[in-house]
Design a protein around this motif. Structure first.
Motif, PDB file in Angstrom:
ATOM      1  N   CYS A  94      -9.102 -26.682   9.085  1.00  0.00           N
ATOM      2  CA  CYS A  94      -9.090 -27.598   7.942  1.00  0.00           C
ATOM      3  C   CYS A  94      -8.274 -26.971   6.820  1.00  0.00           C
ATOM      4  CB  CYS A  94     -10.519 -27.880   7.455  1.00  0.00           C
ATOM      5  SG  CYS A  94     -10.626 -29.000   6.042  1.00  0.00           S
ATOM      6  N   VAL A  95      -7.388 -27.778   6.229  1.00  0.00           N
ATOM      7  CA  VAL A  95      -6.572 -27.351   5.096  1.00  0.00           C
ATOM      8  C   VAL A  95      -6.996 -28.151   3.865  1.00  0.00           C
ATOM      9  CG1 VAL A  95      -4.246 -27.196   4.148  1.00  0.00           C
ATOM     10  CG2 VAL A  95      -4.629 -26.790   6.594  1.00  0.00           C
ATOM     11  N   ASN A  96      -7.283 -27.446   2.767  1.00  0.00           N
ATOM     12  CA  ASN A  96      -7.619 -28.086   1.494  1.00  0.00           C
ATOM     13  C   ASN A  96      -6.488 -27.863   0.507  1.00  0.00           C
ATOM     14  OD1 ASN A  96     -10.197 -27.604   2.900  1.00  0.00           O
ATOM     15  ND2 ASN A  96     -11.125 -28.426   1.031  1.00  0.00           N
ATOM     16  N   VAL A  97      -5.975 -28.939  -0.088  1.00  0.00           N
ATOM     17  CA  VAL A  97      -4.970 -28.792  -1.137  1.00  0.00           C
ATOM     18  C   VAL A  97      -5.619 -29.127  -2.475  1.00  0.00           C
ATOM     19  CG1 VAL A  97      -3.047 -29.267   0.405  1.00  0.00           C
ATOM     20  CG2 VAL A  97      -4.066 -31.149  -0.865  1.00  0.00           C
ATOM     21  N   HIS A  98      -5.293 -28.345  -3.498  1.00  0.00           N
ATOM     22  CA  HIS A  98      -5.953 -28.469  -4.790  1.00  0.00           C
ATOM     23  C   HIS A  98      -5.024 -28.992  -5.888  1.00  0.00           C
ATOM     24  CE1 HIS A  98      -9.883 -26.646  -3.751  1.00  0.00           C
ATOM     25  NE2 HIS A  98      -9.160 -26.101  -2.782  1.00  0.00           N
ATOM     26  N   SER A  99      -3.912 -29.583  -5.484  1.00  0.00           N
ATOM     27  CA  SER A  99      -3.029 -30.253  -6.440  1.00  0.00           C
ATOM     28  C   SER A  99      -2.125 -31.201  -5.674  1.00  0.00           C
ATOM     29  CB  SER A  99      -2.191 -29.243  -7.234  1.00  0.00           C
ATOM     30  OG  SER A  99      -1.304 -28.539  -6.382  1.00  0.00           O
ATOM     31  N   GLN A 114      -2.746 -29.275  13.888  1.00  0.00           N
ATOM     32  CA  GLN A 114      -3.785 -30.218  14.343  1.00  0.00           C
ATOM     33  C   GLN A 114      -5.094 -29.972  13.586  1.00  0.00           C
ATOM     34  OE1 GLN A 114      -3.217 -32.830  16.937  1.00  0.00           O
ATOM     35  NE2 GLN A 114      -1.307 -32.251  15.925  1.00  0.00           N
ATOM     36  N   ALA A 115      -4.971 -29.875  12.278  1.00  0.00           N
ATOM     37  CA  ALA A 115      -6.115 -29.569  11.411  1.00  0.00           C
ATOM     38  C   ALA A 115      -6.511 -30.803  10.597  1.00  0.00           C
ATOM     39  CB  ALA A 115      -5.756 -28.427  10.463  1.00  0.00           C
ATOM     40  N   SER A 116      -7.706 -30.792  10.054  1.00  0.00           N
ATOM     41  CA  SER A 116      -8.113 -31.808   9.088  1.00  0.00           C
ATOM     42  C   SER A 116      -7.483 -31.465   7.743  1.00  0.00           C
ATOM     43  CB  SER A 116      -9.639 -31.833   8.954  1.00  0.00           C
ATOM     44  OG  SER A 116     -10.247 -32.183  10.179  1.00  0.00           O
ATOM     45  N   LEU A 117      -7.294 -32.491   6.898  1.00  0.00           N
ATOM     46  CA  LEU A 117      -6.690 -32.286   5.586  1.00  0.00           C
ATOM     47  C   LEU A 117      -7.582 -32.879   4.511  1.00  0.00           C
ATOM     48  CD1 LEU A 117      -4.349 -31.410   3.747  1.00  0.00           C
ATOM     49  CD2 LEU A 117      -3.233 -33.607   4.245  1.00  0.00           C
ATOM     50  N   VAL A 118      -7.953 -32.054   3.534  1.00  0.00           N
ATOM     51  CA  VAL A 118      -8.785 -32.474   2.406  1.00  0.00           C
ATOM     52  C   VAL A 118      -7.964 -32.351   1.128  1.00  0.00           C
ATOM     53  CG1 VAL A 118     -10.866 -31.991   1.050  1.00  0.00           C
ATOM     54  CG2 VAL A 118     -10.917 -31.788   3.554  1.00  0.00           C
ATOM     55  N   TYR A 119      -7.924 -33.425   0.361  1.00  0.00           N
ATOM     56  CA  TYR A 119      -7.227 -33.453  -0.928  1.00  0.00           C
ATOM     57  C   TYR A 119      -8.282 -33.369  -2.014  1.00  0.00           C
ATOM     58  CZ  TYR A 119      -4.220 -35.396  -4.679  1.00  0.00           C
ATOM     59  OH  TYR A 119      -3.520 -35.608  -5.850  1.00  0.00           O
ATOM     60  N   ASP A 120      -8.385 -32.219  -2.655  1.00  0.00           N
ATOM     61  CA  ASP A 120      -9.382 -31.984  -3.706  1.00  0.00           C
ATOM     62  C   ASP A 120      -8.704 -32.189  -5.055  1.00  0.00           C
ATOM     63  OD1 ASP A 120     -11.446 -31.131  -5.343  1.00  0.00           O
ATOM     64  OD2 ASP A 120     -12.009 -29.482  -4.030  1.00  0.00           O
ATOM     65  N   ALA A 121      -8.816 -33.399  -5.595  1.00  0.00           N
ATOM     66  CA  ALA A 121      -8.136 -33.762  -6.845  1.00  0.00           C
ATOM     67  C   ALA A 121      -8.986 -33.324  -8.037  1.00  0.00           C
ATOM     68  CB  ALA A 121      -7.895 -35.272  -6.887  1.00  0.00           C
ATOM     69  N   HIS A 122      -8.560 -32.274  -8.720  1.00  0.00           N
ATOM     70  CA  HIS A 122      -9.330 -31.724  -9.833  1.00  0.00           C
ATOM     71  C   HIS A 122      -9.211 -32.578 -11.092  1.00  0.00           C
ATOM     72  CE1 HIS A 122      -9.634 -27.347  -8.184  1.00  0.00           C
ATOM     73  NE2 HIS A 122      -9.559 -28.217  -7.200  1.00  0.00           N
ATOM     74  N   GLU A 123      -8.255 -33.490 -11.113  1.00  0.00           N
ATOM     75  CA  GLU A 123      -8.054 -34.390 -12.239  1.00  0.00           C
ATOM     76  C   GLU A 123      -7.279 -35.597 -11.737  1.00  0.00           C
ATOM     77  OE1 GLU A 123      -5.560 -32.594 -15.209  1.00  0.00           O
ATOM     78  OE2 GLU A 123      -4.207 -31.731 -13.717  1.00  0.00           O
ATOM     79  N   LEU A 124      -6.988 -36.543 -12.606  1.00  0.00           N
ATOM     80  CA  LEU A 124      -6.141 -37.677 -12.252  1.00  0.00           C
ATOM     81  C   LEU A 124      -4.709 -37.267 -12.569  1.00  0.00           C
ATOM     82  CD1 LEU A 124      -6.126 -40.498 -11.149  1.00  0.00           C
ATOM     83  CD2 LEU A 124      -6.654 -41.376 -13.416  1.00  0.00           C
ATOM     84  N   GLU A 125      -4.094 -36.567 -11.611  1.00  0.00           N
ATOM     85  CA  GLU A 125      -2.891 -35.798 -11.893  1.00  0.00           C
ATOM     86  C   GLU A 125      -1.679 -36.648 -12.263  1.00  0.00           C
ATOM     87  OE1 GLU A 125      -0.452 -32.077  -9.853  1.00  0.00           O
ATOM     88  OE2 GLU A 125      -2.431 -32.635  -9.089  1.00  0.00           O
ATOM     89  N   THR A 126      -1.591 -37.868 -11.746  1.00  0.00           N
ATOM     90  CA  THR A 126      -0.445 -38.717 -12.082  1.00  0.00           C
ATOM     91  C   THR A 126      -0.606 -39.385 -13.439  1.00  0.00           C
ATOM     92  OG1 THR A 126      -1.387 -40.656 -10.974  1.00  0.00           O
ATOM     93  CG2 THR A 126       0.028 -39.207  -9.653  1.00  0.00           C
TER      94      THR A 126
END
Length: 388
Positions: A94-99, A114-126
């Protein structure tokens, strides 16, 4: 089965990421958790953060170059290449991206490994102050294209969850608040002892980033204009406005500065104040929808809070009678709000604040997070494999 977290920070005080990692290790979702960060002078290249958690800080050869677009792309490309080769044989499930900027790398690693992907949005970046014009359009286009391919998006407030669901037509992301671990209610006296504040003075604490958009100058102006020293302001943290605060503290007897403390000591110092203040300014949608960690830190220390009228934050405070919401966002309005605040039943507010903090503590957020991982197939059925 291991987990990789990607961060474009130097990984100094990333309390949210560390809480997530420790919860995932305790629940045996993963055997090991790796953090890929950036190196700078004075920090260790490799650092352990307890059993099963370690960070590697990449010393990019391109980091010394200027910040124009071409060199920024070169830095990003170097980071991507080095991350891929460093972790390619570490059984990353599993890969977590923090931005948002790391989503493309996360997407590549998802399909290559072949990993799972988690998007950890610390804010409403856009929708931040720095996201304007072409940069904002590019960010939204990128997020819209990629977010439907991630296995899970995690957000930090209810309004941000609604925004993502409505803006991109995805399932409503799980909300994991940036709250501290539960702590027994215990009063400390660090600020009075170390800063020479009298016992009969009331301490209003601002803690966190000392930067624009947080009402720092408004608080300074309010206290510069106050004629009594019944209430004093303590600023604890670091950032671009630190010198302004120190200059004001040198001239004013009711303004104090205290340097940032280690994350594990923050609540010990928070509990040395009497009131907390969080004046996020409504300069962007990300701020309007925010639920800052310092709000929950104040509450966990039993401090009634004075907050600006940001949507989720003001609703929480008003609904639970744990403080007051400022309607007049000016130095005069802040000073008036402080005086009015002191006429309220602060004992009841203190009890309400602590109750709300416990109801939303990390132990509660942890369960929501683990349930979300289980929903994408990374929960209890993988516990046995986590020891491999």
């Amino acid at each position: 089965m291991n987990n990789l977290h990607l961060s474009l920070t130097e990984f100094r005080n990333e309390s949210r990421l560390l809480k997530e990692a420790r919860s995932l290790i305790r629940a045996q979702v993963f055997a090991r958790i790796y953090v890929a960060a950036l190196h700078t002078q004075g920090l260790a290249v490799d650092e352990a953060f307890g059993a099963g958690i370690s960070a590697h800080r990449f010393a990019l050869a391109t980091r010394k170059y200027s910040k124009n677009l071409i060199f920024q792309l070169l830095k990003y490309l170097e980071y991507c290449i080095r991350v891929f080769f460093y972790y390619r044989n570490k059984n990353i499930a599993c890969v977590n991206v923090h931005s948002l900027g790391l989503l493309p790398l996360g997407m590549v690693l998802k399909y290559v490994w072949q990993a799972s992907l988690v998007y950890d949005a610390h804010e409403l970046e856009t929708e931040t102050n720095s996201s304007k014009g072409f940069r904002q359009r590019l960010g939204k286009w990128l997020e819209r294209k990629l977010i439907k391919h991630v296995d899970m998006t995690i957000v930090v407030s209810e309004s941000i969850a609604d925004w993502y669901a409505n803006e991109y037509g995805i399932g409503r992301p799980p909300v994991v608040l940036n709250a501290p671990n539960q702590r027994a209610l215990k009063k400390n006296n660090h600020f009075r002892e170390q800063l020479g504040i009298r016992d009969d003075q009331i301490i209003l604490l601002y803690q966190g980033g000392l930067m624009a958009g947080r009402g720092v100058h408004l608080i300074l102006d309010a206290f510069k204009a106050r004629h009594d020293h019944k209430v004093v302001a303590v600023f604890m943290g670091y950032g671009a406005l630190q010198q302004d605060i120190q200059d004001a503290a040198a001239l004013q007897q009711n303004i104090f500065f205290y340097p940032a403390v280690a994350p594990q000591l923050v609540l010990e110092y928070t509990a040395s104040a009497d009131l907390g203040i969080s004046l996020i300014e409504n300069t962007c949608l990300s701020y309007f929808y925010c639920m800052p960690n310092k709000l929950f830190e104040y509450a966990m220390a039993g401090l009634p809070v004075l907050v600006s009228n940001m949507k989720d934050m003001s609703v929480l405070v008003s609904k639970n009678n744990m403080g007051a919401v400022i309607s007049d966002f000016s130095a005069t309005g802040i000073s008036w709000a402080i005086d009015d605040f002191l006429t309220q039943d602060l004992t009841a507010m203190k009890a309400n604040a602590y109750r709300v903090a416990c109801e939303h503590a990390w132990e509660v957020q942890e369960q929501k997070m683990l349930a979300a991982y289980q929903a994408i197939g990374l929960g209890s059925r993988h516990i046995q494999g986590a020891s491999q």
